[in-house]
Design an enzyme around this catalytic site. Structure first.
Site, PDB file in Angstrom:
ATOM      1  N   GLY A  24       0.855  -1.159   0.139  1.00 32.40           N
ATOM      2  CA  GLY A  24       0.040  -0.077  -0.048  1.00 32.40           C
ATOM      3  C   GLY A  24       0.981   1.196   0.084  1.00 32.40           C
ATOM      4  O   GLY A  24       0.743   2.172  -0.860  1.00 32.40           O
ATOM      5  N   HIS A  25       1.822   1.353   0.964  1.00 33.02           N
ATOM      6  CA  HIS A  25       2.682   2.386   0.856  1.00 33.02           C
ATOM      7  C   HIS A  25       3.571   2.581  -0.473  1.00 33.02           C
ATOM      8  O   HIS A  25       3.743   3.428  -0.987  1.00 33.02           O
ATOM      9  CB  HIS A  25       3.867   2.166   2.103  1.00 33.02           C
ATOM     10  CG  HIS A  25       3.073   2.082   3.507  1.00 33.02           C
ATOM     11  ND1 HIS A  25       3.273   1.111   4.182  1.00 33.02           N
ATOM     12  CD2 HIS A  25       2.695   2.922   4.334  1.00 33.02           C
ATOM     13  CE1 HIS A  25       2.638   1.154   5.291  1.00 33.02           C
ATOM     14  NE2 HIS A  25       2.300   2.537   5.590  1.00 33.02           N
TER      15      HIS A  25
HETATM   16  P1  AMP Z   1       0.687   4.708   7.600  1.00 30.70           P
HETATM   17  O1  AMP Z   1       1.794   4.265   7.717  1.00 30.70           O
HETATM   18  O2  AMP Z   1      -0.433   3.923   8.043  1.00 30.70           O
HETATM   19  O3  AMP Z   1       0.487   6.186   8.442  1.00 30.70           O
HETATM   20  O4  AMP Z   1       0.114   5.173   6.207  1.00 30.70           O
HETATM   21  C1  AMP Z   1       0.880   5.929   5.325  1.00 30.70           C
HETATM   22  C2  AMP Z   1      -0.055   6.354   3.952  1.00 30.70           C
HETATM   23  O5  AMP Z   1       0.046   4.948   3.372  1.00 30.70           O
HETATM   24  C3  AMP Z   1      -1.247   6.584   4.149  1.00 30.70           C
HETATM   25  O6  AMP Z   1      -1.638   7.635   3.136  1.00 30.70           O
HETATM   26  C4  AMP Z   1      -2.237   5.512   4.149  1.00 30.70           C
HETATM   27  O7  AMP Z   1      -3.513   5.716   3.776  1.00 30.70           O
HETATM   28  C5  AMP Z   1      -1.174   4.484   3.046  1.00 30.70           C
HETATM   29  N1  AMP Z   1      -1.927   3.299   3.298  1.00 30.70           N
HETATM   30  C6  AMP Z   1      -1.983   2.580   4.151  1.00 30.70           C
HETATM   31  N2  AMP Z   1      -2.369   1.323   3.862  1.00 30.70           N
HETATM   32  C7  AMP Z   1      -2.529   1.233   2.591  1.00 30.70           C
HETATM   33  C8  AMP Z   1      -3.309   0.205   1.524  1.00 30.70           C
HETATM   34  N3  AMP Z   1      -3.620  -0.719   2.041  1.00 30.70           N
HETATM   35  N4  AMP Z   1      -3.543   0.970   0.329  1.00 30.70           N
HETATM   36  C9  AMP Z   1      -3.202   2.206   0.053  1.00 30.70           C
HETATM   37  N5  AMP Z   1      -2.514   3.025   0.792  1.00 30.70           N
HETATM   38  C10 AMP Z   1      -2.310   2.572   2.049  1.00 30.70           C
END
Ligand code: AMP
Length: 267
Positions: A24-25
């Site tokens: 995702g990241h």
């Molecule tokens: P985090 O590390 O959880 O703060 O996420 C960092 C970025 O990655 C944020 O913009 C999240 O929305 C994005 N993100 C996290 N999980 C996913 C995913 N499964 N698909 C797409 N983007 C994601």
């Protein structure tokens, strides 16, 4: 970072993260690199967006692995400040977005968005990106940050990319690592409930309470699942709807064992 920033080729694309990276990241990083000559990624587990009884300390961290993944994705700069650097003693200025931060995640996690908007504003000031990339996975976060950027004239573009999922539909999340094998199987119920809502809407069902009820019934069949909220809300105001009238955000937060997971679809 400010010094290095002066030497970077414009425009800069920026991906804020809390690390423990997954596909995702990486989808955000790849897109940042396609759209911009320079891609900056931050890794910062932001203490101010966690509640006192939440998982700040336990949040998974693996810097070596993250850096290897980012290198492979041709990231130009990785910014990894310490909590002390971001919040030195006496630091007491905060960015608040109004009504839309009180619903959904904001209702369950009272100070969460106060921490998110403050750290993202600080990171934008430091990195000065032309574009910043966020995942649809955290739908309310994107809505709140887009509003902050507009309301405070921050002058950058917010790009939102689709949620990346595991083969069974579970949205990828750093927190999935908390799940034991039995819980991991049970966690499929979140995306199943969203698929059910999507099907009902596709068949022309417009009664939001009926859809919420059917989603709730499906989740309750899973003994390891405990619902925090199931929401069908206007995608701009985030107020609950009686009638499905797009753009609509269908979202949910469910605890699987002790792990709180969120997911959503936008209609
Ligand atoms: P985090 O590390 O959880 O703060 O996420 C960092 C970025 O990655 C944020 O913009 C999240 O929305 C994005 N993100 C996290 N999980 C996913 C995913 N499964 N698909 C797409 N983007 C994601």
């Amino acid at each position: 970072m400010r010094q290095l920033r002066l030497q970077l080729t414009e425009p800069v694309g920026f991906v804020p993260t809390m690390g423990y990276l997954h596909e995702g990241h990486l989808s955000l990083v790849r897109r940042a690199k396609i759209d911009n000559p320079t891609a900056v990624v931050s890794i910062f587990v932001n203490p101010t967006q966690f509640g006192p009884r939440e998982d700040f300390k336990a949040y998974p961290r693996d810097t070596e692995r993250d850096l290897a993944l980012l290198e492979k994705a041709s990231t130009d700069v990785v910014f990894m400040p310490s909590p002390e650097e971001m919040y030195p003693p006496g630091c007491d200025s905060w960015v608040e977005v109004g009504e839309i931060t009180k619903q959904l995640e904001g209702a369950s996690r009272p100070n969460h968005f106060h921490g998110v908007t403050t750290v993202v504003a600080k990171l934008f000031n430091i990195v000065q990106p032309a574009r910043a990339y966020f995942g649809q996975k955290d739908a309310q976060q994107v809505i709140v940050i887009t509003k902050m950027v507009t309301d405070l004239n921050m002058g950058l573009e917010i790009v939102t990319l689709a949620t990346v999922r595991e083969p069974d539909g579970l949205a990828m999340s750093s927190r999935n690592t908390y799940l034991n094998p039995e819980e991991r199987k049970a966690a499929g119920v979140l995306s199943q409930a969203l698929s059910l809502a999507y099907e009902l809407c596709s068949e022309g069902e417009m009664d939001a309470s009926l859809i919420r009820r059917k989603m709730t019934e499906l989740i309750r069949q899973q003994p390891l699942a405990e619902i925090d909220y199931v929401s069908i809300a206007d995608a701009e105001t985030l107020k609950e709807l009686d009638t499905v009238n797009p753009p609509v955000l269908i979202s949910l937060a469910v605890k699987i064992g002790r792990t709180r997971l969120i997911d959503n679809i936008m209609l």
